[in-house]
Each structure stands twice: as structure tokens, then as C-alpha cells.
Design a protein around this motif. Structure first.
Motif, PDB file in Angstrom:
ATOM      1  N   THR A  88       0.839  -1.214   0.000  1.00 13.85           N
ATOM      2  CA  THR A  88       0.000   0.000   0.000  1.00 13.85           C
ATOM      3  C   THR A  88       0.864   1.250   0.000  1.00 13.85           C
ATOM      4  O   THR A  88       0.560   2.230  -0.705  1.00 13.85           O
ATOM      5  CB  THR A  88      -0.915  -0.015   1.222  1.00 13.85           C
ATOM      6  OG1 THR A  88      -1.676  -1.222   1.238  1.00 13.85           O
ATOM      7  CG2 THR A  88      -1.865   1.172   1.190  1.00 13.85           C
ATOM      8  N   THR A  89       1.935   1.257   0.744  1.00 12.93           N
ATOM      9  CA  THR A  89       2.802   2.437   0.792  1.00 12.93           C
ATOM     10  C   THR A  89       3.459   2.693  -0.569  1.00 12.93           C
ATOM     11  O   THR A  89       3.561   3.845  -1.007  1.00 12.93           O
ATOM     12  CB  THR A  89       3.877   2.243   1.876  1.00 12.93           C
ATOM     13  OG1 THR A  89       3.246   1.954   3.116  1.00 12.93           O
ATOM     14  CG2 THR A  89       4.724   3.492   2.017  1.00 12.93           C
ATOM     15  N   VAL A  90       3.895   1.640  -1.246  1.00 13.67           N
ATOM     16  CA  VAL A  90       4.482   1.811  -2.580  1.00 13.67           C
ATOM     17  C   VAL A  90       3.447   2.352  -3.562  1.00 13.67           C
ATOM     18  O   VAL A  90       3.746   3.230  -4.383  1.00 13.67           O
ATOM     19  CB  VAL A  90       5.071   0.470  -3.063  1.00 13.67           C
ATOM     20  CG1 VAL A  90       5.511   0.575  -4.524  1.00 13.67           C
ATOM     21  CG2 VAL A  90       6.254   0.061  -2.189  1.00 13.67           C
ATOM     22  N   LEU A  91       2.222   1.845  -3.481  1.00 13.14           N
ATOM     23  CA  LEU A  91       1.164   2.357  -4.371  1.00 13.14           C
ATOM     24  C   LEU A  91       0.869   3.822  -4.077  1.00 13.14           C
ATOM     25  O   LEU A  91       0.624   4.608  -5.002  1.00 13.14           O
ATOM     26  CB  LEU A  91      -0.101   1.511  -4.206  1.00 13.14           C
ATOM     27  CG  LEU A  91      -0.029   0.064  -4.714  1.00 13.14           C
ATOM     28  CD1 LEU A  91      -1.334  -0.659  -4.426  1.00 13.14           C
ATOM     29  CD2 LEU A  91       0.267   0.048  -6.215  1.00 13.14           C
ATOM     30  N   VAL A  92       0.899   4.198  -2.807  1.00 18.59           N
ATOM     31  CA  VAL A  92       0.677   5.609  -2.465  1.00 18.59           C
ATOM     32  C   VAL A  92       1.816   6.470  -3.019  1.00 18.59           C
ATOM     33  O   VAL A  92       1.583   7.588  -3.503  1.00 18.59           O
ATOM     34  CB  VAL A  92       0.537   5.766  -0.941  1.00 18.59           C
ATOM     35  CG1 VAL A  92       0.544   7.244  -0.549  1.00 18.59           C
ATOM     36  CG2 VAL A  92      -0.756   5.117  -0.455  1.00 18.59           C
ATOM     37  N   HIS A  93       3.050   5.968  -2.974  1.00 17.47           N
ATOM     38  CA  HIS A  93       4.162   6.699  -3.583  1.00 17.47           C
ATOM     39  C   HIS A  93       3.912   6.912  -5.076  1.00 17.47           C
ATOM     40  O   HIS A  93       4.118   8.024  -5.604  1.00 17.47           O
ATOM     41  CB  HIS A  93       5.481   5.934  -3.378  1.00 17.47           C
ATOM     42  CG  HIS A  93       6.100   6.133  -2.030  1.00 17.47           C
ATOM     43  ND1 HIS A  93       5.635   5.513  -0.895  1.00 17.47           N
ATOM     44  CD2 HIS A  93       7.162   6.899  -1.639  1.00 17.47           C
ATOM     45  CE1 HIS A  93       6.369   5.871   0.134  1.00 17.47           C
ATOM     46  NE2 HIS A  93       7.314   6.715  -0.280  1.00 17.47           N
ATOM     47  N   ALA A  94       3.474   5.867  -5.766  1.00 13.53           N
ATOM     48  CA  ALA A  94       3.233   5.992  -7.206  1.00 13.53           C
ATOM     49  C   ALA A  94       2.107   6.974  -7.493  1.00 13.53           C
ATOM     50  O   ALA A  94       2.200   7.810  -8.400  1.00 13.53           O
ATOM     51  CB  ALA A  94       2.911   4.611  -7.785  1.00 13.53           C
ATOM     52  N   LEU A  95       1.012   6.881  -6.716  1.00 17.87           N
ATOM     53  CA  LEU A  95      -0.101   7.811  -6.925  1.00 17.87           C
ATOM     54  C   LEU A  95       0.337   9.243  -6.644  1.00 17.87           C
ATOM     55  O   LEU A  95      -0.058  10.178  -7.362  1.00 17.87           O
ATOM     56  CB  LEU A  95      -1.269   7.408  -6.019  1.00 17.87           C
ATOM     57  CG  LEU A  95      -2.508   8.311  -6.061  1.00 17.87           C
ATOM     58  CD1 LEU A  95      -3.121   8.323  -7.458  1.00 17.87           C
ATOM     59  CD2 LEU A  95      -3.540   7.865  -5.032  1.00 17.87           C
ATOM     60  N   TYR A  96       1.148   9.410  -5.631  1.00 10.88           N
ATOM     61  CA  TYR A  96       1.610  10.757  -5.310  1.00 10.88           C
ATOM     62  C   TYR A  96       2.476  11.326  -6.430  1.00 10.88           C
ATOM     63  O   TYR A  96       2.368  12.516  -6.775  1.00 10.88           O
ATOM     64  CB  TYR A  96       2.394  10.710  -3.989  1.00 10.88           C
ATOM     65  CG  TYR A  96       2.867  12.056  -3.516  1.00 10.88           C
ATOM     66  CD1 TYR A  96       1.982  12.977  -2.971  1.00 10.88           C
ATOM     67  CD2 TYR A  96       4.214  12.432  -3.616  1.00 10.88           C
ATOM     68  CE1 TYR A  96       2.401  14.218  -2.537  1.00 10.88           C
ATOM     69  CE2 TYR A  96       4.651  13.661  -3.185  1.00 10.88           C
ATOM     70  CZ  TYR A  96       3.739  14.556  -2.651  1.00 10.88           C
ATOM     71  OH  TYR A  96       4.164  15.786  -2.233  1.00 10.88           O
ATOM     72  N   LEU A  97       3.334  10.502  -7.019  1.00  9.71           N
ATOM     73  CA  LEU A  97       4.140  10.962  -8.149  1.00  9.71           C
ATOM     74  C   LEU A  97       3.273  11.383  -9.329  1.00  9.71           C
ATOM     75  O   LEU A  97       3.522  12.410  -9.982  1.00  9.71           O
ATOM     76  CB  LEU A  97       5.108   9.857  -8.572  1.00  9.71           C
ATOM     77  CG  LEU A  97       6.367   9.656  -7.725  1.00  9.71           C
ATOM     78  CD1 LEU A  97       7.147   8.465  -8.226  1.00  9.71           C
ATOM     79  CD2 LEU A  97       7.243  10.918  -7.761  1.00  9.71           C
TER      80      LEU A  97
END
Length: 1062
Positions: A888-897
Motif C-alpha cells: 500500500t505504501t508503494v502504491l501511495v508513492h506511485a499515486l503521489y508521483l
């Protein structure tokens, strides 16, 4: 005496063929089959493979549970395309059309023929064509002796049906759809046994064996007890029977059978009687259940194409007898009428004699409504006779009578015109042999059978509510209320006392009175150049039509301790100008009259003397809505002036079915508990009151009412009360006791859908929360779903325009609401029967503004619940930044980018997220209108002392030590609130201290950091800065210091003003 042979009525339905069906299989054809549904029994034909003109010629046999009501039963034929024979793309059986045939269209066997019915649509968007041929007939089959007793149900350890004793008559029956199971007396059932019976029945259905069906409504698995006779009335409130452990029984109720009603109502009822005389009684829920429940099987949830009057309630049949007058009677003083049927014996009021008529002519003009049931009224040989006899009230001599056959009485259904009365010759009978009076004359009367929808029912003497004075159902209208605005501008030429101390300015005030309302102006300012006083102050009152009161203004000198009247004026309210907008109203000068002398004497009227004049601007405000309810539960927001009303957007229909399990509210002779309940509903200006059902813990009203809805965001209020005013020997000062109240918000109702629910009646007493019973209601909001008028109502202001152009203060509006509530209470108390002030105040929530520790806690927890989403979001972000779930944290990083690199997607993504949330919560939408929530109201965990404080009067009547303890507790609560407010102020002052130089070093550091950030943002692209800040916030815990960050430490060290408090 031998019993007559028993018969059972059968209906034969032959599905012959269909023509020109619509192709629905994707290959230009359809594989059709037919489902026939009648009286709770469903049959299915075979499937005809790929044929638009299929031929079945299959015959179904149905059993009629109630032959006397067969003409009101409905046969529903539905045609479907079988998905099994599609090309593989079909996911459901496509609807090809339906036909509804009522029992009145059935033919007797031998007279039937093939009739082709055009297939009908299920909804407006359905595409249907074709017709279906049916041959329908009925016949009566004679039951043999061995068929009159159904076999007992199969049980796990019970012997087979062949080994059971056929002569033993069972006393308890387990009722299931299309089947009756019987067991030995006092047998008990549980949930697993019931499903075992269902599985056995399913296997027999597959094997082709069918037992004689008895049509009972579909419902969740209940525990059913069948008694040959209804249980006797208990002196105390009926105790709720508890279902077996683990079985959550639905709210089903004791069943009664009524006849001669519309097919729509017939389909929606839950009460049916089996082929015998047994009555079915379903066990109630325990008292601990405080949530509303759906009354299963009573009404259809889908909207109907045709809405008939009184289709939300169960029809109740009555025998109506209208006694008009008599002529040519024998010599007598004041005759009266005796009515006798197999189940009722009533006596009329004495007749009245009009001067100028012939000596033997008398008039009654009285209507009687006697409970009627076709089944119970034909069991004895003389049950079908109505005896109407005339007697002399002084000598009790028989003056003649008439006997009518009940089978010849016509049935009247609204909107038929009233039945014309006829003259009947009075005849002598057995009573004439014992009296010497000669029988002569005629009597004019009319007799018919109708329901509670009859226009004669509200004013008739009813057998279930015999006390006419205070038990009739009535419709009331609230008075038309206005805001009276009195603008006091100035006063001149007042006779001020000349003996005032030096340098003392007189204190002149104006006091206005309108009925029980009173208001005063502030102290007037005196002009330096004249003896005039100015106020320019508005005083607002509530005035009710017919505007018979007068406005009284008193000019008083309050310089000394005793007020001195300088003059007064009386203005009739009916002479005041009315306005519906903000247009200017001309002011007027009024001459003061009367007053007291300068010596402080009385205020007698001194005719003709000049006492000064006063400048006023008066107007009746028609552009406001006069609030008589609390704003959050208001049922109407229309302004007073009818010219400003907008068209209605729908109709609200309420069916008050009845109540269950009411507790005894009073004791009668012998100490027997009793309840005489009636129901009151209020919406807008219209109040309705049902008739009072006397001495019943399970009253059945079955009354239906309608209201015009002008705003969907309004609330319907329904209350139940115990009648104390119906007995002549009781004091009129005894108020009606409240049994409970519920509210239904109209905006929570789907359009054109019938909600039939049972709501608990809850009352908060000094001893705690108490459940008084349950009320059964049927509600429908008939309105176009998404037409412009309905949608536009959500975008319009809640209150009329004048509330925003010239708003009223909160305290002022609350005081005006109290006055309006009292005026409505006084107005309704003048009706007959009166609606007591305790009823009106309870319905209008007149005490909703009073202090309560329980309400304060409830509002606090409401605020916590509203902010719960923010707390949840903070917890989710904390889990993300702590890498609790790496994916989930990696997906949030991608969405934030993505959002940083494409900032144009931020707003659309936010709205898309809101849409997804709404779609997700659609699964959890409320299925029924909510009632009172005891958990939200903090009624479950309330402290007894807090309840005692809530019910205490103002001023308090408690001992000083109790008041001191409550005051100390309130101080502790106020100290907590004071601390929270101080913390909020501290955080705000620290923000201000960043640039206020109260701490020079902190301000220098803050300015320096701001300068560095400015230079970095000028040099580095903002997207790179945003990515760096985001990744820094979401960094892995191994790179994170467990101590608070420097920025937070810096903020907490900033000074506030709390150190300056004393």
C-alpha cells in the motif's frame, strides 16, 4: 346435529398458447415459459424451445384459501425467456410480459372459454408485445372425512404418518407457505425443525406429490401458534413471548380476517385464515428490541401503477344503520331505538320533536357503525337478522319494530353516493303481547355494509369506540400565524413629573402587550431641544387569525421604583397593514389616552385630555414562516402569505394500522389494567387524530390520511396517547398520558414506495427508558422522482426570503416559537373533541431547548462521530508512513508521483474518490425510515440523577443539597470545557506569535527559514520540491527519529497569552 359437508374451492388455469412474443435470446427468437401465481401458490410450465408462438395447453390447479374473497384475489401470469436455451450470453431470464386477472373475472366450470389477454409491461422502460391465451374456471370440491384432517408433520423421532392416531385433533399447527403441518398438543418447534419441514416439502414437490395447499403469506421462518379460539383479554399488558435462543423472529402479529376490500389491499395484507376456524398468532419480539422492523408480507415494496384510496391500511367492515325519523307513532313521550344483531345490542339517543310537525313525528338523525364479519355473522340461525325496535323512554312500552335480513343488505364502496333512506312499516312482535300499546307508524332508515372509508364513519357511533364525545377521528388545522412587527420610533409631549432630582434624566420605556405576550423597549434617549424621546426599536409578536385581539401600548416612566403610566393606546390587530415583502410601510402618529397623574396616581382614563403622542410603524409580516416546531424537526417552511406558496411537489400518505403490546396506562373496576389509545399525526398545518380504541392493548385503527408536500426536507411526527377525557366521571384536568412518539423524515423516503414498518414506542421517564409497545405504520411519498420541481427544492433556501433579508435573532426566534406553540395549543383546545395542550406540546417538542446533561452528551458524541472520518484518515496516513503495509505504501508513492507530475488530475481524482465512496456506501443504505435511536440519544446509559435533573422544573423544586451537588457537577463540566477552549486559544496565539516579535529569537528564526524556503522555491522546480517533501514524509521508519520533529518543537515553544491571565 350433523355438520354440513365441507368443501374446498379450486381454480383451474389452463395456459393455452401465446402469440407474437418478442425475441429475447439474441438469435431472433425466444424460449418461453409461464409462471402462474395465485393466492401464494406458484406453478411453472415447460419451456418451448425457440418459438415466438408457443403452445403449452398445460393446466394448473390452485386452492382458494378464502372462497368468500376469491373475487378480490389476483392471478398473476408472467412470461419469461429461459436463459438456458440462449446462445450463452444470457445471464438472466428475460421478461416477456405479464397479465393480472382478478377473481371477479373467473368463470364457473362449464362456462369458461379461451380469452386472449395482451401482455403488459412491468415498468415504463419495458419493451413488450404479444398476447397469451388462458382458460380459467373454478369449482367447489366436496371434502371427504379423511381429507378434513391434514396429516401431522414429519419429525425426526416421530413415527410415520400411517402410525399416527387419526382421531386425535391437534391443538397446535405449524403454518408454512402452501402447506399445513400439525403436531400433538403443546408441541414446541425450533428453527432447525422448521427448516427440516421445508426440506421435506421441497422433496415431496420434486417427487410430484402435493398436499392440499393453504395459502399463507411468505415470511422468514417464524414460530407460530394456532389457537381454536382467541386468547382471553388479560388485565395487565400482554407480556411479549420470547423466541427460542438463536432465532431472531420477525415482527409478525396476530391475524384477523376481513372481507370485501380492494385487490391491492388484499395482496398487501399479512393476515389470512386457514381453511379451519383457527386463528394464527405470531410471537412478539422481546421488549429489549428498540429498532424498527419491516412488517413482512403485508405490502409490496414496488411502486404500483394505480393508487387507490385507503390502499395502505387493512379494510375493516362495518354494518351501518342510519336512523332518520319516524311518523305516525302511538302516543308516547320521547321514543328511542334499540338495535340488535347477533353480536351487538345498542340503544339510540332519545328522539327530538320539531314544533309544527304532526304529533307522532320524531327525528334522530343518528348513524351506527357495528363491527361486521361475514364468517362470524352467519354461524347461527338468527345471525342474519337485524332487529330495529322503537320504545317509549318513559314507560318502556314497545311501539313497533322492523326486522331486516342481513343477506339483503347492500355493500357500499366509495365514491358511491350515500344510500337513500326508506320508509318501513312498524310491525308488532313478541313484545307487543306484553304491552297494551297499539303499534302504528313508519320509520325511515337505511342499512348498508361499508368500511372505515365510508363518509358516515367519522361521525357514527362505533362499536369499538362507544364514547362519541372524545373518541371520534378528526382532522384539525393549525391557525394561520403572523409576525406582528411594532417599530417604536419616538414619543412627544409626554407629561413628565416635574419633581425629579437635579441632573436626573427620566427613564421612559414603552411596553407592548398582545394577548399573553409582552415586550418592553430599552430606555428612550431624550432630545436636547424638545421633550421627545426616541427608541427606533422593533418589537415582534405572534398574531393568529382571525386577528380578533388588540395591541396595547403603555408608555411608562420608570425613573422611580414604581412605574408611572403616562399614557396608553389600543390598536386592533385587524386594522394593521399586511405586507409580504420588504416594501416600506408608512409610519403613523397615535394620540395617547388615559395615564396617571404626576403624583403617581392610578391610570384611570381622563376623557378628552391630551397625554402626548407616539410615532409607530406597524405591519403584519406575511413573508416569514412562523416557527411553531423545532427547526430540525420542522414539517413546513412556507411563509404565512399564501401568495408566496409554491406548488406542491408530492403527496405524503400515512396509513395508521395499529399498535401492539401496549402497556396498561390506567386501572378500571376491579383493578384491571386498561389502555384507551389514540394516535395523533402532524405535518404542516394539518393535524389528524384517530378514533380511540377502548380497553385494548392491541388497537387496530386502520385509518389513512394524506398531506400535500411542499418541501421534501420536512419531518412527519406521529404520537400515541392514552385517552383520559372520554369518561364523564373523570376530571377534565387529567391530561392524556403519552405512550410514545416517532418521526419520519420525508426526504429519506423513496418516491412511490410503500414502507410498512413497526416502530417501538419509547418514553423517557424519571426512572429511565421504557418501551410502551409498538406502532405499525404504512408510509408512501408519491412524487415524481427526479423532475425539475423536486430537484430544484434542494437548491432553494430552506426558509422564506424575509428570514435572510431581515433575519431574526436566535433568542428572539426561540421566544416567538414558544408563543406560537402556546397559540396553537389554545386554538386546538377549542375544537371538539379538543386536542389537549399536553398533546400539542409533546408533538411540537416545546421543551427541546431545556438543559439536559443527557442531550449535551449526545451532541458531544455526535460531534465525535462527525470528526471520525478525519481521525480515520490520520490513522491511515500514519500506517502508510510507518510502512505497516509495504504494498500500500508503494502504491501511495506511485499515486503521489502521478498527482505531482500531473496536477490537473488532483481535483478530478478527488471527485472520483467521492463518487466511489458514495457507490460503496450504497450497499449499506437504510432500507426503512429510522425511528428514535436510543443509543444516539444516550438513553441507555443515562444516570438516574441526570434524568431527575432533566425533568426538574424551572425554578427548581429540589432540596438545597441536591441543587448544590448538581451545581458542583456542572462546574466540573464547565472546567473541562474551559480547558479545551483555552487550548484552542493557545494554538491560535502561537500562530500569531510567529511574526509578532513577542519572542524575538523565534521570530528571527522563522523569518530566516522563510527566506531560505523562498530562495529554494525560486531555484528548484516546484514539482521536485513537492516530490522531495512527500518522500521525506513517507520515508521508511529506519530513517525516522522517534522523537518529535524540530518544527513541532519550535511551535510548542512559541509564547501565548495564557501567562497573562490572572
Amino acid at each position: 346435529m350433523t355438520e354440513p359437508p365441507k368443501t374446498v374451492r379450486k381454480v383451474l388455469v389452463e395456459v393455452v398458447d401465446a402469440r407474437d412474443l418478442l425475441p429475447k435470446d439474441g438469435q431472433g427468437s425466444s424460449s418461453a415459459y409461464v409462471i402462474a401465481d395465485f393466492d401464494g401458490q406458484r406453478k411453472r410450465t415447460t419451456t418451448k424451445y425457440r418459438d415466438l408462438n408457443p403452445v403449452w395447453k398445460e393446466t394448473f390447479e390452485f386452492t382458494v384459501s378464502d372462497p368468500s374473497n376469491m373475487e378480490f384475489e389476483e392471478l398473476e401470469i408472467e412470461v419469461f425467456n429461459d436463459k438456458k436455451f440462449c446462445n450463452g450470453s444470457g445471464r438472466k431470464n428475460h421478461f416477456l410480459g405479464r397479465v393480472k386477472v382478478y377473481g371477479s373475472q373467473f368463470s364457473k366450470r362449464g362456462d369458461e372459454g379461451i380469452v386472449y389477454f395482451p401482455l403488459e409491461k412491468k415498468s415504463v422502460f419495458s419493451w413488450i408485445r404479444g398476447e397469451i391465451g388462458l382458460r380459467i374456471c373454478y369449482y367447489d370440491e366436496l371434502l371427504e372425512e379423511d381429507q378434513q384432517q391434514p396429516p401431522p408433520p414429519p419429525e425426526k423421532d416421530a413415527p410415520p404418518p400411517q402410525q399416527q392416531d387419526p382421531q386425535k385433533s391437534p391443538a397446535v399447527t405449524m403454518v408454512e407457505e402452501v402447506r399445513v403441518f400439525q403436531v400433538a398438543e403443546h408441541a414446541e418447534f425450533n428453527y432447525h425443525d422448521y427448516h427440516h419441514h421445508q426440506n421435506d416439502h421441497h422433496q415431496q414437490h420434486q417427487n410430484g406429490t402435493h398436499s392440499p395447499p393453504v395459502a399463507i403469506e411468505e415470511s422468514p421462518p417464524p414460530v407460530v401458534h394456532v389457537h381454536s379460539e382467541p386468547p382471553p383479554q388479560q388485565p395487565q399488558g400482554p407480556l411479549p413471548e420470547e423466541p427460542p435462543p438463536g432465532l431472531n423472529a420477525p415482527p409478525l402479529h396476530s391475524m384477523e380476517t376481513h372481507t370485501h376490500y380492494h385487490p391491492e389491499v388484499r395482496m398487501m395484507q399479512t393476515t389470512r385464515e386457514s381453511s379451519g376456524n383457527n386463528r394464527v398468532k405470531i410471537m412478539r419480539r422481546p421488549n429489549g428490541d428498540f429498532t424498527p422492523k419491516v412488517i413482512s408480507g403485508r405490502f409490496k415494496s414496488e411502486p404500483t401503477e394505480r393508487i387507490l384510496p385507503y390502499d395502505l391500511v387493512e379494510p375493516m367492515q362495518y354494518l351501518f344503520i342510519r336512523i332518520v325519523k319516524a311518523r305516525g307513532l302511538s302516543q308516547n313521550e320521547s321514543p328511542f331505538i334499540k338495535l340488535r344483531t347477533s353480536t351487538h345490542f345498542v340503544r339510540s339517543k332519545p328522539a327530538s320533536y320539531r314544533p309544527g310537525d304532526s304529533p307522532g313525528s320524531f327525528e334522530w338523525h343518528q348513524v351506527f357503525a357495528l363491527g361486521h364479519n361475514n364468517k362470524t355473522d352467519v354461524q347461527s340461525s338468527d345471525a342474519g337478522i337485524i332487529e330495529i325496535s322503537v320504545w317509549d323512554s318513559q314507560s318502556e312500552q314497545f311501539l313497533g319494530g322492523v326486522c331486516l335480513d342481513l343477506s339483503d343488505v347492500p355493500v357500499r364502496d366509495p365514491p358511491d353516493s350515500p344510500l337513500a333512506p326508506q320508509w318501513y312499516r312498524l310491525e308488532s312482535g313478541a313484545a307487543a303481547d306484553q304491552n297494551s300499546c297499539r303499534v302504528s307508524g313508519d320509520i325511515q332508515l337505511s342499512v348498508w355494509i361499508g368500511t372505515q372509508a365510508d363518509d358516515a364513519f367519522p361521525e357514527a357511533w362505533s362499536s369499538d369506540a362507544p364514547y362519541v364525545a372524545h373518541t371520534r377521528s378528526k382532522v384539525y388545522q393549525s391557525p394561520k400565524l403572523w409576525y406582528l412587527r411594532v417599530t417604536v420610533i419616538e414619543a412627544q409631549d409626554l407629561r413628565i413629573a416635574s419633581n425629579l432630582p437635579p441632573l436626573t434624566a427620566p427613564e421612559i420605556r414603552v411596553k407592548a402587550q398582545l394577548g399573553f405576550q409582552s415586550a418592553k423597549t430599552r430606555r428612550g434617549s431624550m432630545s436636547n431641544h424638545s421633550t421627545s424621546f426616541q427608541w427606533i426599536e422593533d418589537l415582534i409578536f405572534v398574531a393568529g387569525e382571525p386577528l380578533e385581539e388588540s395591541l396595547i401600548l403603555l408608555v411608562e416612566d420608570r425613573t422611580n421604583k414604581e412605574a408611572l403610566l403616562l399614557g396608553h393606546i389600543i390598536i386592533p390587530v385587524s386594522s394593521i397593514e399586511q405586507r409580504i415583502d420588504e416594501r416600506h410601510v408608512a409610519s403613523k402618529w397615535f394620540a395617547l389616552e388615559g395615564g396617571g397623574d404626576t403624583g403617581g396616581g392610578g391610570g384611570g382614563v381622563n376623557g378628552g385630555s391630551y397625554r402626548g403622542r407616539i410615532h409607530l410603524r406597524l405591519c403584519l409580516e406575511g413573508g416569514y414562516h412562523v416557527l411553531d416546531e423545532a427547526a430540525h424537526v420542522c414539517s413546513d417552511f412556507r411563509p404565512t402569505a399564501k401568495q408566496l406558496w409554491k406548488p406542491a411537489i408530492g403527496v405524503l400518505e400515512l396509513g395508521i394500522l395499529g399498535a401492539r403490546g401496549l402497556l396498561p396506562m390506567k386501572t378500571k373496576g376491579g383493578g384491571k389494567g386498561s389502555t384507551d389509545a389514540y394516535c395523533v399525526a402532524k405535518f404542516g398545518k394539518k393535524w389528524v387524530r384517530t378514533r380511540t380504541i377502548t380497553d385494548s392493548f392491541d388497537p387496530r385503527w386502520n385509518e389513512q390520511y394524506t398531506w400535500q408536500v411542499y418541501d421534501p426536507c420536512t419531518v412527519l411526527t406521529i404520537g400515541v396517547f392514552d385517552n383520559w377525557h372520554m369518561f364523564g366521571d373523570m376530571s377534565d384536568d387529567k391530561p392524556d398520558c403519552r405512550i410514545g412518539k416517532i418521526r419520519i423524515r420525508v426526504s429519506t423516503l423513496e418516491s412511490n414506495k410503500v414502507y410498512t414498518n413497526s416502530y417501538p414506542l419509547l418514553v423517557l421517564l424519571r426512572t429511565g427508558l421504557k418501551k410502551m409497545g409498538e406502532i405499525e405504520l404504512a408510509v408512501r411519498f408519491a412524487c415524481p422522482s427526479l423532475l425539475p420541481d423536486t430537484c430544484a427544492a434542494y437548491g432553494q433556501p430552506l426558509l422564506p426570503k424575509m428570514h435572510y433579508l431581515r433575519p431574526l435573532g436566535v433568542a428572539q426566534q426561540e421566544a416567538l416559537r414558544g408563543a406560537a406553540t402556546r397559540m396553537v395549543s389554545l386554538w386546538l383546545a377549542r375544537s371538539e373533541p379538543p386536542l389537549g395542550p399536553e398533546v400539542v406540546r409533546y408533538m411540537l417538542d416545546a421543551d427541546s431547548h431545556t438543559w439536559s446533561m443527557r442531550k449535551s452528551k449526545a451532541n458531544w458524541f455526535r460531534i465525535v462521530a462527525v470528526l471520525a472520518w478525519a481521525v480515520g484518515l490520520a490513522k491511515w496516513l500514519d500506517d502508510i508512513r510507518r510502512w505497516r503495509n509495504s504494498v500500500t505504501t508503494v502504491l501511495v508513492h506511485a499515486l503521489y508521483l502521478v498527482l505531482v507530475w500531473y496536477p490537473d488530475l488532483v481535483v478530478p481524482t478527488g471527485f472520483l474518490y467521492v463518487i466511489l465512496i458514495g457507490v460503496w456506501y450504497y450497499r449499506f443504505r437504510p432500507k426503512i425510515p429510522a425511528g428514535m435511536d436510543i443509543r444516539l440519544s444516550q438513553a441507555e446509559t443515562v444516570d438516574p440523577d441526570e434524568l431527575d435533573e432533566e425533568f426538574d422544573t424551572i425554578p427548581s423544586m429540589k432540596p438545597p443539597e441536591i441543587i448544590r451537588a448538581r451545581y458542583d457537577r456542572l462546574r466540573v463540566l464547565a472546567a473541562r470545557v474551559q480547558t479545551v477552549l483555552g487550548d484552542f486559544a493557545t494554538q491560535g496565539e502561537r500562530v500569531q506569535a510567529l511574526v509578532s516579535w513577542r519572542d524575538p529569537r523565534a521570530t528571527k528564526l522563522f523569518i530566516g527559514v522563510c527566506l531560505a524556503i523562498t530562495l529554494i522555491l525560486y531555484v528548484v522546480p516546484p514539482k521536485m520540491v513537492a516530490v522531495a517533501l512527500g518522500f521525506y514524509y513517507l520515508r521508511h521508519p529506519m530513517f525516522r527519529d522517534p522523537m518529535p520533529p524540530a518544527s513541532l518543537n519550535f511551535f510548542r515553544r512559541l509564547p501565548s497569552l495564557s501567562d497573562r491571565l490572572m
